[in-house]
Design a protein around this motif. Structure first.
Motif, short mmCIF file in Angstrom:
data_model
loop_
_atom_site.label_atom_id
_atom_site.label_comp_id
_atom_site.label_asym_id
_atom_site.label_seq_id
_atom_site.Cartn_x
_atom_site.Cartn_y
_atom_site.Cartn_z
N MET A 1 16.89 -3.66 -85.69
CA MET A 1 16.33 -2.30 -85.73
C MET A 1 16.45 -1.68 -84.33
O MET A 1 15.94 -2.23 -83.35
CB MET A 1 14.85 -2.40 -86.14
N ILE A 2 17.14 -0.56 -84.26
CA ILE A 2 17.34 0.08 -82.96
C ILE A 2 16.20 1.06 -82.72
O ILE A 2 15.91 1.91 -83.59
CB ILE A 2 18.70 0.80 -82.92
N PRO A 3 15.55 0.96 -81.57
CA PRO A 3 14.43 1.88 -81.32
C PRO A 3 14.88 3.34 -81.36
O PRO A 3 15.98 3.68 -80.91
CB PRO A 3 13.97 1.50 -79.91
N ASP A 4 14.01 4.19 -81.91
CA ASP A 4 14.29 5.61 -82.01
C ASP A 4 14.62 6.23 -80.66
O ASP A 4 15.47 7.11 -80.54
CB ASP A 4 13.09 6.36 -82.60
N SER A 5 13.92 5.75 -79.62
CA SER A 5 14.13 6.34 -78.30
C SER A 5 15.59 6.17 -77.87
O SER A 5 16.20 7.09 -77.33
CB SER A 5 13.19 5.69 -77.28
N ILE A 6 16.15 4.99 -78.14
CA ILE A 6 17.55 4.75 -77.74
C ILE A 6 18.49 5.63 -78.57
O ILE A 6 19.43 6.24 -78.05
CB ILE A 6 17.91 3.25 -77.88
N VAL A 7 18.20 5.70 -79.86
CA VAL A 7 19.07 6.52 -80.73
C VAL A 7 19.05 7.97 -80.24
O VAL A 7 20.10 8.60 -80.06
CB VAL A 7 18.60 6.44 -82.20
N ASN A 8 17.83 8.49 -79.99
CA ASN A 8 17.73 9.89 -79.58
C ASN A 8 18.39 10.14 -78.23
O ASN A 8 19.08 11.13 -78.02
CB ASN A 8 16.26 10.33 -79.51
N GLN A 9 18.17 9.19 -77.35
CA GLN A 9 18.77 9.32 -76.01
C GLN A 9 20.30 9.33 -76.12
O GLN A 9 20.98 10.12 -75.48
CB GLN A 9 18.32 8.12 -75.18
N THR A 10 20.82 8.42 -76.94
CA THR A 10 22.28 8.34 -77.11
C THR A 10 22.81 9.65 -77.71
O THR A 10 23.82 10.19 -77.26
CB THR A 10 22.65 7.16 -78.03
N LEU A 11 22.11 10.14 -78.72
CA LEU A 11 22.60 11.35 -79.39
C LEU A 11 22.55 12.58 -78.47
O LEU A 11 23.31 13.52 -78.67
CB LEU A 11 21.81 11.61 -80.68
N GLU A 39 19.41 8.54 -91.29
CA GLU A 39 18.17 9.29 -91.17
C GLU A 39 18.39 10.63 -90.47
O GLU A 39 17.74 11.63 -90.77
CB GLU A 39 17.20 8.45 -90.34
N ARG A 40 19.37 10.65 -89.55
CA ARG A 40 19.66 11.89 -88.81
C ARG A 40 20.81 12.66 -89.45
O ARG A 40 21.46 13.46 -88.80
CB ARG A 40 19.96 11.54 -87.35
N ARG A 41 21.06 12.36 -90.71
CA ARG A 41 21.99 13.09 -91.57
C ARG A 41 23.47 12.97 -91.17
O ARG A 41 24.29 13.83 -91.47
CB ARG A 41 21.59 14.57 -91.69
N PHE A 42 23.80 11.89 -90.50
CA PHE A 42 25.23 11.62 -90.29
C PHE A 42 25.79 11.08 -91.60
O PHE A 42 25.04 10.80 -92.54
CB PHE A 42 25.43 10.59 -89.16
N PHE A 43 27.08 10.90 -91.69
CA PHE A 43 27.81 10.39 -92.86
C PHE A 43 27.67 11.32 -94.09
O PHE A 43 27.94 10.90 -95.19
CB PHE A 43 27.31 8.99 -93.27
N SER A 44 27.27 12.56 -93.87
CA SER A 44 27.03 13.40 -95.04
C SER A 44 27.99 14.59 -95.13
O SER A 44 27.99 15.30 -96.12
CB SER A 44 25.59 13.93 -95.02
N GLN A 45 28.81 14.81 -94.10
CA GLN A 45 29.68 15.98 -94.14
C GLN A 45 31.11 15.61 -93.69
O GLN A 45 31.52 15.92 -92.56
CB GLN A 45 29.12 17.09 -93.25
N PRO A 46 31.85 14.96 -94.57
CA PRO A 46 33.23 14.61 -94.18
C PRO A 46 34.06 15.86 -93.92
O PRO A 46 33.92 16.85 -94.66
CB PRO A 46 33.77 13.84 -95.40
N PRO A 47 34.90 15.83 -92.90
CA PRO A 47 35.72 17.02 -92.61
C PRO A 47 36.82 17.19 -93.65
O PRO A 47 37.47 16.21 -94.04
CB PRO A 47 36.32 16.71 -91.23
N GLU A 48 37.04 18.41 -94.09
CA GLU A 48 38.07 18.69 -95.09
C GLU A 48 39.40 18.96 -94.37
O GLU A 48 39.42 19.24 -93.16
CB GLU A 48 37.66 19.90 -95.93
N PRO A 49 40.52 18.88 -95.09
CA PRO A 49 41.81 19.20 -94.45
C PRO A 49 41.79 20.63 -93.89
O PRO A 49 41.11 21.49 -94.44
CB PRO A 49 42.81 19.09 -95.60
N ILE A 50 42.51 20.84 -92.82
CA ILE A 50 42.55 22.16 -92.18
C ILE A 50 43.94 22.76 -92.38
O ILE A 50 44.95 22.14 -92.00
CB ILE A 50 42.26 22.03 -90.67
N VAL A 51 43.98 23.91 -93.02
CA VAL A 51 45.27 24.58 -93.26
C VAL A 51 45.47 25.63 -92.17
O VAL A 51 44.62 26.48 -91.97
CB VAL A 51 45.30 25.24 -94.65
#
Lengths: 937, 185
Positions: A1-11, A39-51
């Motif tokens: 379990m990674i402490p929230d403080s480290i996650v937030n600091q990294t982000l 929890e911070r909503r990553f992995f939820s918006q894959p980039p679509e192809p760009i024309v």
């Protein structure tokens, strides 16, 4: 379990820019990050192809790559993230999902199958297919037959390729959605492993895909017209197969999958064969016959059902496989079955043979029909010869003695090679072994066969002759008289061989060769003489052109020229050929213009070649003019001067090709007799509008072929002026496309030699004021390229003048704000050459970058900057930074030269420079160029 | 520069508000200096509200419903015109927020030297932060509370320096250290 403080600091760092974001996800190794990032909503918006502008880009997604990387260590967690992730049409995202899926629990993979099927059917599957294939293999290994087959269907689906249907088309072109090599590669690698896991299901899948192939191929066509033995002559690997088509890959997959099953359990042969026989397509039945033929042991009933199938015996579709089956298993049949087959062999359908002979244009006489029937028997018996005994053995031996060993009796038609060009009836080695007299004798007696298109031809023999003569030109030239009375194809080949010998530096005996040439020019064209022969000269025209070419070549060098004593003999021939009708006005109208420029046409026509020979004749006579007290002029060659003058009259010679010869040799004509040249200059370069084409033919050829000789600037000054005037608004519709650029190079070189000046209203000013921007740019770039290549050999006086020129051009551009200054970008070549003072050079690049969007070629500019940086690190860094902000490619910037410049700046004692360089390195990092990080370590 | 100058005038009683105004102006005009294609500034909320008020005043004057004093009865033409104008105004207000978001997002993208965009989740964070800072200084310029001015000013300065003079590789060293710290058992 990674402490929230480290996650937030990294982000906090990650948010700063794309480079940090990519760096973060690329460095993560532990799956422990998944939960806090979800929890911070990553992995939820894959980039679509760009024309963009007709192109499509597929952005990588560091988030999915991370999941793929840790999937083996946290399959459950990754599965839950992937299942919650929205579907994407971006193949790079789907590649990561497929890569991760291989490590997930089966129940999770099953939930991803629909998504992977959709992704695999995308036209942009890139590297996805193999990753989905691995998922299919995983499911297969887990006993998940249907989902695995669904994925295989998606990866290996076939489609009809849209092509133009012609009257000769007999089926559609069918291909995989994958690139052909990828389709082949995947089938080769994964057929065995899929067969291992899916067993009969894999084989049925491949067999079904093969059926689909022919269903698609014949859609809209007559299925009766499908001949699979043409598409794929043999089921096994065989030289007759093409082995690089979708069909071949499929046949191999079906064959190999079936063979693998049978090898692991021979009892499966019956089921495999049943599946194949059930198909509507003969290709599958042929595979069935092949498999039975290949089996060590075969059930007697199965063998009989195939061997005694009259259709398989008779139909040419099955001929190869039936022959294979017979040769391996005929002996295993019961005697009565063998007799049945032998009866079929004996029972040849004479009506059908008669029809076939008639179709092939042969006379279907009784004897011919019997002979053909016997040959067919021989072919059939040959495949079972080892099993023959008694009367049949005697009969076979008799047929063999009569007809010889049959050629490929297991194929209806057999391809033994391809036609590659005219062939000779005799090899060059054999021809070399003959004396000239024997060669001539052979040429006189050899006759091409009248009934074959692909056999040896006179042209093939002529080419061999030419090769042989070129290797022994001295001896053959002495025997030239022997070639009199031969046809034009061989005489041309002989003369061409003599010319090739001259090019190799051989000396020749000119007198007999000139006699032969004289004989040639006396021939009158008779189009019917040899034209009935395939691949031979229709008349003497090509030979006359060869004569002109040979004489021109001979006269062009002191070492190859004839003795001056032969002058009049040589002249007679040249003069005759300068009156040749080739090229006719009609010919020039058809093949000239935008198809061929006049200069090229001049060396491809007889009169044009003769005019080249005439110029060489002039120079040859001049070289042999030994009275040094009297300067040589055209008065010493009145015969040539008369022709030169006559052919300048458009009423006498309207050919542009001929006129181009005057332009090509203008400096030499002026050198031989400048007075004559000056007097005839207006005829060579006529100024009248209606004769503009003649001016262009002569001028363009002069500019394209000739160096800028100083004297020619004086002699042709007015023509240079006119040429510059005519540049304005032009530059298209020219066949010699580099003419405007070459004119610019002439002007620049004259300037470099101090023959022209800036600001006097002369040719240089005229060029820069009238030439279109792209012509100015090309000229400066072209000369700059030459300067860059030969920098060390150029006199400083010459290059110094260009410092002045560049300042003039930059001032000019700066004074016309907003004007097109594309020419300034070409300074890059001059900078790269290093011919100017370094501080001036650096300032000039700086100035130019203020006026243009780029400088060319940036990689060479960076290279030179890297060299200067050792002495002038600060200015080099500043200019490099400036250049990096201009329109240059990412790859020019990511170079070793840029690193060198930065290294010099970072190692410098100047704290400001060091700080600026550090900032710049970080900026490059922010662009995503992570390789620059090492400079700060 | 003008913000720094005015903030240094310690005797100026309005230095904070004037400084905030200058910072807001700088944020507003930043796109012009970093070469972002930008449409001319659309009319603000105030201008739109004034347009609506004209119709409202007309409605109050001419509507029979207004005359009753209780807005009762069947909707007449002036009232219909006012309701339609209100619908347009609130519709515009909704899209105005989207447009403003897009403008700020374009700025964030343009300030990132990478050719590739930040993912939406991170970009949104940056855009929201920028908007909050803008709103704070805009509000302060209108003489609202000057509480925490220094910390807002410092945050804005830090962000602008980060954008214009990135310290990418230093950031990455820090990221590496944090990852190591997190992943070390």
């Amino acid at each position: 379990m990674i402490p929230d403080s480290i996650v937030n600091q990294t982000l906090e760092y990650v948010r700063k820019g794309r480079a940090n974001y990519e760096f973060f996800f690329n460095r993560l190794e532990s799956p422990d990050w998944i939960a806090p990032l979800v929890e911070r909503r990553f992995f939820s918006q894959p980039p679509e192809p760009i024309v963009e502008g007709g192109y499509v880009r597929f952005p990588a997604w560091p988030e999915s790559s991370y999941l793929a990387r840790v999937a083996d260590r946290a399959p459950e967690e990754v599965a839950s993230v992937l299942l919650a992730m929205p579907e994407s049409t971006n193949p790079r995202v789907n590649e990561d999902i497929a890569a991760a899926a291989q490590h997930l629990p089966v129940e999770s993979i099953l939930k991803l199958v629909n998504r992977l099927c959709t992704a695999a059917r995308s036209p942009y599957s890139l590297l996805l297919a193999e990753k989905v294939m691995l998922v299919a293999v995983k499911l297969a290994s887990e006993g998940q037959v249907r989902p695995s087959l669904r994925l295989l269907n998606a990866i290996l689906s076939l489609r009809v390729v849209e092509t133009e249907t012609t009257s000769s088309s007999y089926q559609n072109q069918v291909a995989s959605s994958l690139e052909s090599y990828e389709f082949e590669r995947l089938l080769n690698i994964y057929t065995p492993v899929l067969t291992q896991h899916l067993g009969m299901n894999a084989f049925r899948f491949f067999a079904g895909l093969l059926n689909s192939y022919y269903s698609l191929a014949t859609r809209g066509f007559d299925q009766e017209q499908v001949f699979t033995s043409i598409d794929r002559p043999a089921i096994e690997k065989h030289s007759q197969n093409w082995e690089h088509k979708t069909l071949d890959y499929l046949v191999n997959a079906v064959r190999d999958s079936a063979s693998q099953l049978i090898a692991s359990d021979p009892s499966q042969l019956t089921e495999v064969v049943q599946v194949l026989e059930h198909s509507s397509w003969s290709i599958s039945k042929r595979i069935a016959i092949y498999l039975i033929a290949s089996a060590e042991t075969v059930d007697q009933n199965l063998l009989q059902s195939f061997m005694l199938n009259r259709s398989y015996f008779q139909d040419s579709e099955y001929r190869h496989e039936y022959a294979l089956l017979s040769s391996r298993h005929f002996a295993k049949l019961p005697v009565d079955n063998q007799e049945e087959v032998l009866r079929w062999i004996d029972d040849q359908d004479e009506n059908q043979i008669s029809e076939m002979l008639a179709f092939m244009g042969a006379q279907p006489s009784t004897a011919a029909i019997k002979e053909a029937a016997d040959y067919r028997r021989l072919e059939r018996l040959a495949t079972i010869r080892s099993a023959l005994s008694g009367d049949w053995k005697v009969r076979f031996d008799k047929l063999l003695a009569e007809h010889g060993e049959p050629d490929h009796p297991d194929f209806t038609s057999y391809s033994s090679g391809v036609f590659v060009g005219p062939t000779s009836p005799v090899s060059e080695d054999d021809l070399k072994a003959l004396s000239p007299r024997e060669v001539v004798e052979y040429l006189k007696t050899w006759q091409p066969a009248s009934d074959t298109v692909f056999g040896p031809t006179p042209e093939g023999l002529s080419r061999s002759l030419s090769e042989v003569v070129s290797g022994n030109a001295k001896s053959f030239s002495a025997s030239a008289a022997m070639f009199v009375n031969l046809g034009p194809t061989y005489v041309r080949g002989f003369l061409s061989g003599v010319e090739a010998g001259l090019k190799k530096g051989e000396t020749i005996d000119w007198d007999p060769v000139l006699d032969l040439c004289q004989w040639v020019i006396q021939r009158t064209d008779n189009p019917h003489t040899e034209s009935r022969l395939i691949d031979s000269d229709p008349d003497w025209g090509w030979t006359r052109k060869q004569v002109a070419s040979l004489i021109g070549k001979g006269l062009s060098s002191v070492s190859t020229a004839p003795p001056i004593g032969l002058r009049f003999k040589v002249w007679e021939i040249i003069q005759f050929l300068t009156n040749d009708s080739d090229p006719t006005p009609e010919y020039e109208a058809q093949y000239g213009g935008n198809n061929m420029d006049p200069a090229t046409m001049s060396i491809n026509t007889t009169r044009g070649e003769a005019m080249h020979a005439l110029i060489h004749y002039l120079l040859w006579v001049k070289q042999n003019h030994d009275d040094i007290s009297v300067p040589f002029t055209l008065e010493f060659v009145p015969e040539a001067a008369a022709v030169l003058e006559a052919r300048l009259d458009v009423a006498v010679d309207s050919s542009l090709a001929v006129r181009s010869v005057y332009g090509q040799y203008a400096p030499w004509l002026a050198m031989v007799d400048e007075k004559w040249f000056t007097e005839h200059k207006t005829s060579i370069f006529p100024r009248a509008t209606e004769e503009a084409a003649y001016w262009s033919a002569a001028w363009n050829t002069y500019i394209a072929f000739c160096q800028p000789y100083n004297r020619m600037l004086v002699v042709l000054c007015e023509e240079y002026e006119l040429a510059i005037e005519r540049l304005e608004g032009s530059s298209s519709n020219r066949t010699l496309r580099d003419v405007p650029e070459s004119l610019g190079v002439h002007i620049l070189i004259f300037f470099g030699r101090s023959l022209l000046e800036i600001g006097d209203g002369g040719l240089l000013d005229q060029f820069f004021s009238l030439a279109p921007p792209e012509v100015r740019a090309k000229a400066l770039g072209s000369l700059g390229h030459d300067v860059w290549q030969n920098a060390t050999e150029l006199p400083k006086k010459f290059t110094d003048r260009f410092e002045k020129l560049w300042s003039y051009r930059i001032d000019e551009c700066e004074s016309r704000q907003g004007a097109t200054c594309v020419e300034l970008a070409k300074f890059g070549w001059w900078f790269a050459a290093g011919v100017f003072d370094e501080p001036w050079d650096l300032d000039t690049v700086d100035r130019i970058l203020t006026n243009t969007e780029s400088i060319e070629p940036p990689h060479l500019v960076f290279e030179r900057l890297a060299v200067i940086a050792k002495r002038l690190p600060k200015r080099s860094f500043e200019v490099m930074k400036r250049l990096s902000e201009s329109k240059i490619s990412e790859w020019d910037l990511r170079s070793e030269s840029v690193k060198s410049i930065l290294r010099e700046a970072l190692l410098n004692d100047d704290a400001d420079l060091k700080s600026a360089a550090t900032d710049f390195v970080h900026l490059l990092g922010a662009k995503g160029f992570s390789e620059f990080r090492s400079l700060l370590m | 520069m003008s913000a720094l100058m005015v903030l240094s005038q310690e005797n100026n009683p309005y230095r904070i508000q004037l400084g905030a105004h200058a910072l807001r102006e700088m944020m507003e005009r930043l796109p012009e200096f970093i070469d972002i294609a930008r449409e001319s500034k659309p009319p603000g909320v105030k201008a739109k509200a004034i347009e609506l008020k004209v119709i409202w005043d007309k409605c109050k004057k001419k509507s029979e419903l207004a005359k009753s004093g209780a807005w009762e009865g069947q909707i007449d033409l002036p009232t219909r015109e006012y309701l339609s104008a209100s619908e347009r105004f609130f519709g515009w207000l909704a899209t105005e927020n989207d447009t403003r978001y897009e403008r700020n997002a374009a700025l964030v993208r343009a300030l990132d030297p990478s050719e590739h965009k930040l993912p939406p989740i991170l970009e949104k964070h940056r855009v929201t932060e920028w908007k909050q800072q803008y709103d704070y200084f805009a509000s302060l310029a209108h003489f609202n509370s000057a509480e925490d001015f220094e910390s807002w000013q410092e945050a804005l300065e830090r962000r602008i320096i980060e954008l214009l003079i990135p310290r990418t590789f230093e950031d990455q060293v820090a990221i590496e250290d944090l990852i190591k710290q997190a992943e070390t058992p």
